[in-house]
Each structure stands twice: as structure tokens, then as C-alpha cells.
Scaffold this motif. Structure first.
Motif, PDB file in Angstrom:
ATOM      1  N   PHE A   1       0.814  -1.227   0.000  1.00 19.26           N
ATOM      2  CA  PHE A   1       0.000   0.000   0.000  1.00 19.26           C
ATOM      3  C   PHE A   1       0.842   1.268   0.000  1.00 19.26           C
ATOM      4  O   PHE A   1       0.309   2.354  -0.185  1.00 19.26           O
ATOM      5  N   SER A   2       2.163   1.137   0.212  1.00 13.25           N
ATOM      6  CA  SER A   2       2.982   2.338   0.086  1.00 13.25           C
ATOM      7  C   SER A   2       3.760   2.322  -1.223  1.00 13.25           C
ATOM      8  O   SER A   2       4.611   3.174  -1.449  1.00 13.25           O
ATOM      9  N   SER A   3       3.466   1.346  -2.102  1.00 13.17           N
ATOM     10  CA  SER A   3       4.180   1.290  -3.376  1.00 13.17           C
ATOM     11  C   SER A   3       3.380   2.013  -4.460  1.00 13.17           C
ATOM     12  O   SER A   3       2.249   1.647  -4.764  1.00 13.17           O
ATOM     13  N   PRO A   4       3.969   3.048  -5.060  1.00 11.51           N
ATOM     14  CA  PRO A   4       3.264   3.774  -6.137  1.00 11.51           C
ATOM     15  C   PRO A   4       2.920   2.843  -7.301  1.00 11.51           C
ATOM     16  O   PRO A   4       1.867   2.986  -7.925  1.00 11.51           O
ATOM     17  N   GLU A   5       3.792   1.881  -7.565  1.00  7.48           N
ATOM     18  CA  GLU A   5       3.554   0.958  -8.676  1.00  7.48           C
ATOM     19  C   GLU A   5       2.278   0.151  -8.442  1.00  7.48           C
ATOM     20  O   GLU A   5       1.451  -0.004  -9.335  1.00  7.48           O
ATOM     21  N   PHE A   6       2.112  -0.321  -7.213  1.00  9.36           N
ATOM     22  CA  PHE A   6       0.929  -1.107  -6.865  1.00  9.36           C
ATOM     23  C   PHE A   6      -0.330  -0.243  -6.915  1.00  9.36           C
ATOM     24  O   PHE A   6      -1.356  -0.644  -7.481  1.00  9.36           O
ATOM     25  N   LEU A   7      -0.247   0.957  -6.324  1.00  9.56           N
ATOM     26  CA  LEU A   7      -1.431   1.828  -6.311  1.00  9.56           C
ATOM     27  C   LEU A   7      -1.830   2.186  -7.734  1.00  9.56           C
ATOM     28  O   LEU A   7      -3.003   2.199  -8.094  1.00  9.56           O
ATOM     29  N   ARG A   8      -0.812   2.433  -8.550  1.00 11.61           N
ATOM     30  CA  ARG A   8      -1.070   2.747  -9.962  1.00 11.61           C
ATOM     31  C   ARG A   8      -1.740   1.547 -10.657  1.00 11.61           C
ATOM     32  O   ARG A   8      -2.675   1.719 -11.428  1.00 11.61           O
ATOM     33  N   ALA A   9      -1.266   0.330 -10.352  1.00 15.30           N
ATOM     34  CA  ALA A   9      -1.841  -0.861 -10.983  1.00 15.30           C
ATOM     35  C   ALA A   9      -3.295  -1.037 -10.555  1.00 15.30           C
ATOM     36  O   ALA A   9      -4.148  -1.428 -11.362  1.00 15.30           O
ATOM     37  N   THR A  10      -3.585  -0.739  -9.285  1.00  7.07           N
ATOM     38  CA  THR A  10      -4.978  -0.819  -8.829  1.00  7.07           C
ATOM     39  C   THR A  10      -5.841   0.174  -9.604  1.00  7.07           C
ATOM     40  O   THR A  10      -6.917  -0.160 -10.102  1.00  7.07           O
ATOM     41  N   TRP A  11      -5.335   1.403  -9.728  1.00  9.00           N
ATOM     42  CA  TRP A  11      -6.090   2.416 -10.473  1.00  9.00           C
ATOM     43  C   TRP A  11      -6.231   2.014 -11.947  1.00  9.00           C
ATOM     44  O   TRP A  11      -7.311   2.126 -12.526  1.00  9.00           O
TER      45      TRP A  11
END
Lengths: 293, 274
Positions: A62-72
């Protein structure tokens, strides 16, 4: 040995007949399910041992921009493909339901992408969307970087995905429309209803249960999107981070980078997300799906 | 009134024909490109028909990919997955409807729950099992996740629910045991559902990309889908070769589809919602 009456309890036969499926599911699904949950709390890599790390994978996720971006990206992909795709499929289904000649041929044509491997579908669309030599840019005199522009590529993948799924959804919707009794339409046209009114007051409410099933199914499939993005965007494309979906990120983390613990956390999050979104849909369906026929 | 009706029919035809062109054109373009030379494919403005129909790209792609192996692997995978799914799901579907046994609801709930969980969550442990058995890069590993099917069990259970109990009971009273009642009397009655499940299983196995990419990394032991995807990075500039490869990879399924078009579409309509 005396034979038991047909309706009597018969454990021996019952268990013998379900054994292959149940044993298979325990090995292939239940154990892996528990194992994945367990791994998501560990530092498991591709090889060797692992340590229990508690919620660390989830915290770093949840603090990884890559993961948050992938969710979006995944959610954006659903917003782009599901409403438009299902609406177009409904239009195709209604057109196919009209008294037209060559219905079977039209249906077969729209359904065709469903039996073609996504790898081949992606390959030809990538060629057609090629920025320099692709037929789309050259014929329409455009200069769009369909595949390499990070702000555009997800729309390109969405177009191809809609194109692939339209026939499948249309076939399902068509079978729903064909189940509507003709007598409703006869009564409506006697009362002087226009075609548009018939669609709005008869077809749409009557097909709404099928429409709901198609919507849910398309949504779940879109939340799991992977192959189209893998094929059309792929490693090394500068636009990858703006297009990669959760399942694609999961694939890269688990099978390319070998972070099995972290990847397990990603896939569990994805499954939770699918569960939450489906639950919301099921709650919302009461408002518009009509079951009293 | 009459005129208005003709007009709306004409519009329907126009929409359907336009839509069909959009659906067909990519495949046509694939075909035409595969017969062009690379130089002609990159020409601006593009040519529509190849100036010379040449087969070089097909020869080249057959050198790059072991198509014989890929066809064989894919065919065996599909065949075995279909057989496994039909046999195990039919048995379980029959038992869940026509036999009373202890904890039936518990086991059936297990099936339903598994059917709802997306398959990706199983894939890392499934791969680890295959790796531990030393079975990667085999036909067995391609079939492995498809040995049983929660969805198929659920789907065929519905088919058995559609058969009246009296049919089964009559066969049973006539001297069949529960197995013979299943194989000789009830199973043949579920033919349409079995056909639908077969089509569904075959198309799913054929189009699946992630599992073969993970389990069978050797190009000689993988499927058409995964083999084709390996061309993606290396030959991204030679489009006629890529198109020839795509065409060869999609051809067998499309030919089957053209012959059994009705079964394909009806099968999918029946299994729909999955």
C-alpha cells in the motif's frame, strides 16, 4: 447383498462418485488457496526458505506507487471497457434479434474473436496501431502513439478488449432477449407503442436479469485482465507502468522477480477487490433488475 | 408506416454490415500482411493486396517456432482437459443430485466456493507442486490445473437436476446399479450440457496464456498461445512474420469453429455467466 432402495442414503456410492472432484479440488484449489494466504505473510522468494514477516508485504504494497497505480489502472480499465462494451453488445443483440437475413452468419462473425487466442488478437491490433506504419494512422492521417504513449495505451488496450468481447456478450444477451414472450410485443403494438417504447418498457426490463449476469461477468473478467496487456504493452515498453493491471503486476512479481510472498499479497488484494465490487453490484441490482416475470 | 419500417430495417443492415467489417478486418489484414514482404508491409501509403503473394514469412516463422510440437501439445492438452472435466464433473454432478449421502451439502458448498474464487490465486502453489514433482515442461503440467473443475461440476449438476428422478429409479429397479444407472441411462441424457462444457473447456484451455507461460517455459513443450507470445519481443519489427505466426496459431481453432459454429455459440450461451 441386498440392494438399497433408490432414495435411501448410500454413502459408499456417493463418496466414490464425488471423490475425484473433491480430492482434485482439495489438492488444486483448497490447499493452494490456504498456501497463498500463508505466503502473503512471509518473505517467500522464488527458491529457498522464507521468514514470517507479518503484515509487511501488505504494508509495502500500500505504500508502493507501482501497486497503487496498478490498482487504479485496473479500475480505469473496467470503467473504460465494461459500460461501453456491454452497451454495444446489447445493441448488437437487439439488431440480431430483428427479422433479418443472414442472422447466423452475422452472429458467427461477431463471435469470432472469442475462439482466437488473445496472443494472436493482440499481435494484429498492435500492428494496426503501429505509430509509423500501422494502417490506422496511415489511413486516417493520424500521428498517435497508440502503444507507446503512456497516456493513451490503456485506451488502446480497452478498444481491443471491447472488440474481443462484444460477440460473446451479445450471444448471451440475445438468448435472454429471445426468451421474452412475443405476446408482450403484440399487445404493445396493438396499443400503439413505438419500437423505442417497446424497447424501453418491455425488452430492457425483461432482459435485465441477463444484462446483470453479463455485467457482473464482464466486470470480473476485466478486473482480472492480464493477457491483452502482457501482449500489447509488455516488458520494456516505457508505457508499462501506466497500463499494467493488478494481475499483470502479480505475474511479474511472482514469476519474473520471484517475490512470491509479495505477489501473494497482491493476488489476495485483487480477489478481495473483485469480491467487494461484486458485492456492491449485487446490492445495487435490486434497484434495476426485474425478477418478477 | 411501411416506409418507416423499411428504413429501420435498412439501418439495421447497415449497422450489422459495418460492425461485421470491423470484426473481420483485423483478420483480413493479418492474412494480407502475412503474404507481403517486410519492405512492402512498411510501405507508405500501404498496399492493400500484396503485390506478390509470397510464403517466405510462413517458412521463417516455422523455423522460429516448432509448430509441430505446439499443435500437438495444444491438441493433447485440450483433449485431456476435456476428457478429465467431462468424466469427473459428470460423476460428481450425478452424485450431488441423484444420490443421498452424508455431508452432501458441505461438499457441495466447497464446490460452489471454489467456483467463485478467481483462478489466479491458486497459480503460485500449483506451479510449486508441478516443480516439486519435476513435471514442468510436460503435457501433464499443461493439463494439471484442469484435472477437475468446480464450475463444470456446478454446471453439470444443473443438467442432472433437469432429469426426473423416476427415470433413474426405473433403471435402478430394472437391475442397474448406481454406476450403470449413471453410465447407461442418465449420462447419455446430458449430451447437450456435456457438449457445452467441452466447448467451454477447450476454448478456455486454448486461449489461456499465464499457466503455459509459467509451467512450460521450454518452447518445445508449450502451447500455441504461449509459443506465439514468445515472438512478441524478439521479432517486433518484422510484422509479416508475426502475422504468419498468428495466422498459423489461430487456424486450427477457427477451422473447428467454422464447422461446429452452432455448437460453439450455443455451448457458450449455455455456460454463460462464467
Amino acid at each position: 447383498m441386498k440392494k438399497k432402495a433408490w432414495g435411501n442414503q448410500d454413502n459408499a456410492w456417493g463418496y466414490m462418485m464425488i471423490a475425484p472432484t473433491i480430492i482434485g479440488l482439495l489438492i488444486l484449489n483448497v490447499y493452494p488457496f490456504i498456501q497463498t494466504i500463508f505466503m502473503s505473510f512471509t518473505s517467500a522468494k522464488a527458491f529457498g526458505g522464507y521468514k514470517f514477516v507479518g503484515l509487511k508485504n501488505y504494508a509495502s504494497m500500500f505504500s508502493s506507487p507501482e501497486f497503487l497505480r496498478a490498482t487504479w489502472n485496473t479500475i480505469l480499465f473496467c470503467i473504460l471497457t465494461v459500460p461501453v462494451g456491454v452497451m454495444l453488445a446489447l445493441v448488437v443483440a437487439i439488431l440480431l434479434n430483428a427479422k433479418i437475413k443472414g442472422k447466423v452468419a452475422f452472429r458467427a462473425i461477431f463471435f469470432l474473436p472469442m475462439v482466437v487466442a488473445p496472443a494472436a488478437v493482440a499481435m494484429v491490433w498492435k500492428w494496426m496501431f503501429n505509430a509509423e506504419y500501422g494502417i490506422i494512422n496511415t489511413v486516417f492521417h493520424l500521428k498517435v502513439d497508440w502503444i507507446t504513449n503512456p497516456n493513451i495505451v490503456i485506451f488502446t488496450v480497452a478498444i481491443v478488449s471491447i472488440w474481443s468481447a462484444i460477440g460473446y456478450d451479445a450471444v448471451l444477451l440475445l438468448s435472454g432477449i429471445q426468451n421474452i414472450s412475443k405476446s408482450y410485443y403484440e399487445a404493445a403494438s396493438l396499443d400503439g407503442c413505438t419500437k423505442l417504447q417497446q424497447f424501453w418498457y418491455i425488452t430492457l426490463p425483461m432482459v435485465s436479469p441477463t444484462l446483470f449476469v453479463v455485467l457482473i461477468m464482464r466486470l470480473m473478467t476485466s478486473l482480472k485482465v492480464y493477457d491483452m496487456i502482457y501482449m500489447m504493452v509488455g516488458e520494456g515498453n516505457p508505457a508499462l507502468s501506466k497500463a499494467q493491471s493488478l494481475i499483470y503486476l502479480f505475474y511479474r512479481e511472482s514469476f519474473i522477480s520471484g517475490n512470491k510472498g509479495y505477489a501473494s499479497a497482491i493476488v489476495i488484494w485483487t480477489v478481495l477487490l473483485i469480491g467487494i465490487i461484486s458485492a456492491v453490484q449485487f446490492m445495487g441490482q435490486k434497484k434495476w433488475v426485474n425478477y418478477d416475470v | 408506416m411501411r416506409k418507416k419500417k423499411n428504413l429501420s430495417m435498412a439501418l439495421a443492415y447497415i449497422a450489422l454490415i459495418l460492425g461485421s467489417i470491423i470484426m473481420i478486418f483485423p483478420f483480413l489484414w493479418m492474412l494480407l500482411t502475412s503474404f507481403k514482404t517486410n519492405a512492402e508491409a512498411l510501405q507508405i501509403p500501404p498496399t492493400f493486396l500484396p503485390s506478390v503473394w509470397n510464403f517466405d514469412s510462413f517458412a521463417k516463422v516455422m523455423d522460429l517456432l516448432p509448430f509441430g510440437n505446439l499443435y500437438l501439445n495444444t491438441a493433447l492438452m485440450i483433449l485431456l482437459r476435456v476428457v478429465c472435466a467431462v468424466v469427473t464433473c459428470s460423476m460428481a454432478g450425478y452424485a450431488f443430485v441423484k444420490i443421498n449421502f452424508k455431508f452432501k451439502n458441505f461438499w457441495f458448498t466447497l464446490v460452489i466456493v471454489q467456483q467463485m474464487i478467481p483462478g489466479q490465486i491458486f497459480i503460485i502453489p500449483q506451479y510449486q507442486m508441478i516443480a516439486k514433482m519435476g513435471m514442468t515442461d510436460t503435457i501433464f503440467s499443461l493439463v494439471f490445473p484442469g484435472l477437475v473443475s468446480a464450475f463444470g461440476t456446478f454446471f453439470l449438476r444443473q443438467a442432472y437436476m433437469g432429469i426426473p428422478d423416476e427415470v433413474a429409479e426405473a433403471a435402478y429397479l430394472d437391475g442397474c446399479n448406481r454406476w450403470q444407472t449413471f453410465t447407461k441411462v442418465l449420462f447419455p441424457l446430458t449430451k447437450p450440457s456435456v457438449a457445452a462444457l467441452s466447448v467451454f473447456t477447450a476454448v478456455f484451455a486454448y486461449t489461456d496464456l499465464m499457466w503455459p507461460l509459467v509451467a512450460n517455459t521450454n518452447i518445445n513443450s508449450t502451447t500455441l498461445s504461449a509459443g506465439l507470445s514468445s515472438l512478441n519481443g524478439q521479432f517486433s519489427t518484422n510484422y509479416p512474420v508475426l502475422m504468419a505466426g498468428s495466422l498459423l496459431a489461430m487456424l486450427p481453432m477457427v477451422v473447428l469453429y467454422l464447422f461446429f459454429q452452432k455448437q460453439f455459440i450455443e455451448g457458450v450461451a449455455m455456460t454463460g455467466g462464467k
